[in-house]
Design a protein around this motif. Sequence first.
Motif, PDB file in Angstrom:
ATOM      1  N   ASP A 224      27.004   6.814 114.891  1.00 55.22           N
ATOM      2  CA  ASP A 224      25.858   6.854 114.472  1.00 55.22           C
ATOM      3  C   ASP A 224      25.078   7.912 115.280  1.00 55.22           C
ATOM      4  OD1 ASP A 224      25.108   4.615 113.448  1.00 55.22           O
ATOM      5  OD2 ASP A 224      24.581   3.004 115.149  1.00 55.22           O
ATOM      6  N   GLY A 225      26.405   9.157 115.351  1.00 57.49           N
ATOM      7  CA  GLY A 225      25.797  10.411 116.301  1.00 57.49           C
ATOM      8  C   GLY A 225      26.355  10.576 117.731  1.00 57.49           C
ATOM      9  N   LEU A 226      26.725   9.217 118.255  1.00 59.33           N
ATOM     10  CA  LEU A 226      27.317   9.019 119.496  1.00 59.33           C
ATOM     11  C   LEU A 226      28.659   8.437 119.866  1.00 59.33           C
ATOM     12  CD1 LEU A 226      24.174   6.973 120.834  1.00 59.33           C
ATOM     13  CD2 LEU A 226      24.806   9.463 120.692  1.00 59.33           C
ATOM     14  N   VAL A 227      29.637   9.379 120.948  1.00 63.10           N
ATOM     15  CA  VAL A 227      31.041   9.245 121.104  1.00 63.10           C
ATOM     16  C   VAL A 227      30.210   8.111 122.434  1.00 63.10           C
ATOM     17  CG1 VAL A 227      33.205  10.051 121.515  1.00 63.10           C
ATOM     18  CG2 VAL A 227      30.812  11.151 120.049  1.00 63.10           C
ATOM     19  N   THR A 228      31.932   7.210 122.075  1.00 62.70           N
ATOM     20  CA  THR A 228      31.634   6.761 123.836  1.00 62.70           C
ATOM     21  C   THR A 228      32.841   6.429 124.190  1.00 62.70           C
ATOM     22  OG1 THR A 228      29.733   4.600 122.284  1.00 62.70           O
ATOM     23  CG2 THR A 228      31.172   4.099 124.063  1.00 62.70           C
ATOM     24  N   ILE A 252      28.345   7.235 126.694  1.00 63.18           N
ATOM     25  CA  ILE A 252      28.278   7.614 126.051  1.00 63.18           C
ATOM     26  C   ILE A 252      27.840   8.806 125.720  1.00 63.18           C
ATOM     27  CG2 ILE A 252      25.719   6.896 124.476  1.00 63.18           C
ATOM     28  CD1 ILE A 252      25.314   4.539 125.828  1.00 63.18           C
ATOM     29  N   PHE A 253      28.604   9.469 125.060  1.00 55.86           N
ATOM     30  CA  PHE A 253      28.479  12.077 124.608  1.00 55.86           C
ATOM     31  C   PHE A 253      27.286  11.564 123.161  1.00 55.86           C
ATOM     32  CE2 PHE A 253      32.146  10.341 126.648  1.00 55.86           C
ATOM     33  CZ  PHE A 253      32.454  11.410 128.175  1.00 55.86           C
ATOM     34  N   SER A 254      26.502  12.610 123.872  1.00 61.91           N
ATOM     35  CA  SER A 254      25.359  13.006 122.911  1.00 61.91           C
ATOM     36  C   SER A 254      25.811  14.412 122.451  1.00 61.91           C
ATOM     37  CB  SER A 254      23.940  12.454 123.186  1.00 61.91           C
ATOM     38  OG  SER A 254      23.422  12.583 123.740  1.00 61.91           O
ATOM     39  N   CYS A 255      24.979  14.544 121.349  1.00 63.55           N
ATOM     40  CA  CYS A 255      25.221  16.343 121.284  1.00 63.55           C
ATOM     41  C   CYS A 255      24.215  17.084 122.203  1.00 63.55           C
ATOM     42  CB  CYS A 255      25.081  16.554 119.911  1.00 63.55           C
ATOM     43  SG  CYS A 255      24.681  17.918 119.400  1.00 63.55           S
ATOM     44  N   ASP A 256      24.159  17.956 122.791  1.00 61.77           N
ATOM     45  CA  ASP A 256      22.979  18.557 123.483  1.00 61.77           C
ATOM     46  C   ASP A 256      24.125  20.718 123.489  1.00 61.77           C
ATOM     47  OD1 ASP A 256      21.122  20.564 124.504  1.00 61.77           O
ATOM     48  OD2 ASP A 256      20.667  18.490 126.071  1.00 61.77           O
ATOM     49  N   HIS A 257      23.738  21.017 122.275  1.00 60.31           N
ATOM     50  CA  HIS A 257      23.870  22.551 121.992  1.00 60.31           C
ATOM     51  C   HIS A 257      23.147  23.231 123.607  1.00 60.31           C
ATOM     52  CE1 HIS A 257      25.417  22.645 117.948  1.00 60.31           C
ATOM     53  NE2 HIS A 257      24.773  21.533 117.432  1.00 60.31           N
ATOM     54  N   GLY A 258      22.916  23.233 123.995  1.00 57.14           N
ATOM     55  CA  GLY A 258      22.410  23.705 125.313  1.00 57.14           C
ATOM     56  C   GLY A 258      22.816  23.372 126.572  1.00 57.14           C
ATOM     57  N   THR A 282      25.992  16.414 125.485  1.00 56.28           N
ATOM     58  CA  THR A 282      27.214  17.594 126.025  1.00 56.28           C
ATOM     59  C   THR A 282      27.526  18.110 124.286  1.00 56.28           C
ATOM     60  OG1 THR A 282      29.654  18.346 126.168  1.00 56.28           O
ATOM     61  CG2 THR A 282      29.025  16.269 125.799  1.00 56.28           C
ATOM     62  N   ARG A 283      27.062  19.473 124.510  1.00 53.96           N
ATOM     63  CA  ARG A 283      27.657  20.597 123.263  1.00 53.96           C
ATOM     64  C   ARG A 283      28.778  20.165 122.831  1.00 53.96           C
ATOM     65  NH1 ARG A 283      31.308  24.270 123.766  1.00 53.96           N
ATOM     66  NH2 ARG A 283      32.018  25.372 126.039  1.00 53.96           N
ATOM     67  N   LEU A 284      30.100  19.789 123.242  1.00 52.55           N
ATOM     68  CA  LEU A 284      30.910  18.793 122.614  1.00 52.55           C
ATOM     69  C   LEU A 284      31.075  17.909 121.838  1.00 52.55           C
ATOM     70  CD1 LEU A 284      33.795  19.949 125.589  1.00 52.55           C
ATOM     71  CD2 LEU A 284      33.404  21.208 123.566  1.00 52.55           C
ATOM     72  N   ALA A 285      29.642  17.366 122.101  1.00 49.69           N
ATOM     73  CA  ALA A 285      30.024  16.293 121.283  1.00 49.69           C
ATOM     74  C   ALA A 285      29.580  16.469 120.201  1.00 49.69           C
ATOM     75  CB  ALA A 285      29.112  15.020 121.465  1.00 49.69           C
ATOM     76  N   CYS A 286      29.009  18.023 119.848  1.00 57.28           N
ATOM     77  CA  CYS A 286      28.319  18.068 118.409  1.00 57.28           C
ATOM     78  C   CYS A 286      29.223  18.399 117.745  1.00 57.28           C
ATOM     79  CB  CYS A 286      27.718  19.572 118.667  1.00 57.28           C
ATOM     80  SG  CYS A 286      26.753  19.630 120.158  1.00 57.28           S
ATOM     81  N   ALA A 287      29.303  18.357 116.336  1.00 55.35           N
ATOM     82  CA  ALA A 287      29.910  19.289 115.348  1.00 55.35           C
ATOM     83  C   ALA A 287      30.017  20.109 115.311  1.00 55.35           C
ATOM     84  CB  ALA A 287      29.800  18.168 113.989  1.00 55.35           C
ATOM     85  N   ARG A 288      31.926  20.315 114.993  1.00 55.11           N
ATOM     86  CA  ARG A 288      31.753  22.042 115.436  1.00 55.11           C
ATOM     87  C   ARG A 288      31.456  22.513 113.747  1.00 55.11           C
ATOM     88  NH1 ARG A 288      38.389  21.767 116.671  1.00 55.11           N
ATOM     89  NH2 ARG A 288      38.104  21.295 118.524  1.00 55.11           N
ATOM     90  N   GLU A 289      30.796  22.240 113.350  1.00 58.54           N
ATOM     91  CA  GLU A 289      30.585  22.695 111.866  1.00 58.54           C
ATOM     92  C   GLU A 289      28.816  22.497 112.325  1.00 58.54           C
ATOM     93  OE1 GLU A 289      31.952  21.296 108.489  1.00 58.54           O
ATOM     94  OE2 GLU A 289      33.791  21.957 108.950  1.00 58.54           O
ATOM     95  N   LYS A 290      27.711  23.631 112.489  1.00 51.91           N
ATOM     96  CA  LYS A 290      26.353  22.709 112.531  1.00 51.91           C
ATOM     97  C   LYS A 290      25.761  23.298 110.983  1.00 51.91           C
ATOM     98  CE  LYS A 290      22.234  24.259 115.368  1.00 51.91           C
ATOM     99  NZ  LYS A 290      21.583  24.932 116.446  1.00 51.91           N
TER     100      LYS A 290
END
Length: 437
Positions: A224-228, A252-258, A282-290
């Motif tokens: 569901d978009g989260l890394v644990t 629990i890591f969530s995507c935050d590009h900023g 963290t931005r590292l939890a964001c898919a590299r492909e945006k």
Amino acid sequence: VRRGRRRRRTGWLPGSRDVYLLNVCAPLLRDEAAVAAGCEPGAAGCQTRPSEEGGAFPGEETGGVTSELRAHDGVLTLEYRGGQLGHEGQFERATLITFSCGVGVGVPRFVTETPECMYVFEWPTEAACRGGDQPVVGGGDCRVKDPVTGAELDLNGLRRKADYVAVADEYAFHVNVCGPVDAASQGEGDAAGHRRVGACQETEEGSGSHWTLGAWNGRLEYADGLVTLNYTGGDPMHAGTPRECRRSATFIFSCDHGAGRGEPRFVREDAEACRYYFEWPTRLACAREKEVECLAVDPLTGHAYDLSPLAKADGNWEVDGGSYDADGRPYLYYLNVCRSLAPVEGFACDEGAAACQVKPGDSTFHGKEMGNVVGEPRVQAGGGAITLTYVGGQRCHEEAYERSTVVTFTCLRGELGVPRFVEEQPDCTYVFEWATD
């Protein structure tokens, strides 16, 4: 599929001048576009065709809300029936929308009109993904794959020698990611034990009280978009009682590009389960492909222009630069539309870039990132053209500017067309033009 208010969607049928207005689970909004098209009140779908003079032929109702969203064998469908008669009164017009799991809100795409006057659309959207039913995907070595996009999420960049410290009330939590915390934060103990501890709790007053929260590991989970990340096997809690258990920690890591790499924040302690929870944007939890929704809506007319057929999931658009360096070697540009580049074999283009400048035949030239996906395409004031902008690329001219890209789309009936390089401006803005259907 709805975000806030119910939304009307319009879409050009490639190779045709027909326009379809749709809403989801509700009648069309009675806005300027629907009224101008002559769509009947209560219609949930409507077919129209703008004229060269700026008007439109009367809208043909393609169905009203007659049934609820249906799910069968993992496929979501929505039907609208009871539309105006077609084919000399033989059939009532109807609409069928098939939803599938995709990235972002997505846009509806016209597929076909059947002989029985059924207008068929498909709509990839994140709203059709199974959410809480999505299976948990595991990975090792501090990496895990997003099962929807296939992009790899790598948290190794969060591992460091100095501890991260999260403070909560009278306690300080020393943590590391996929690696051990510093031995000094663990109090006394054997060296081998220090090397295993991934998180530790201590009193802030410096009294020396400390408790380990588990052994580190690199086993990530994604759902569901989260890394644990879970650490288990820490010091006992409730020792000598029936409630005794060993301390553990969940990150629990969530995507935050900023957010950059970000920092951990203590959320809560579950005393019954002996578990401590932390959140970590963290931005590292964001898919590299945006990827963004590739739809430009004219705010004056309500017409929507779908550029998603120009986006490439595999491969990229290659554009001859038509310009040369001081040694006469040509530049080549890789470009994608509304999404990051696919990996460029043989060139070191930064991951996540949507445009990149390379120099074939020059092994010393590293690809120059020319901007990232940041927003949807926009209709220019006055209409007639659509622009897509990528910003935040590598710096240039002795760090004076960040590279950026502007693509201007104009109408060319019947062809997807190809992008054409126009110029590089003094502030490192790379300009392209694209005539397309």
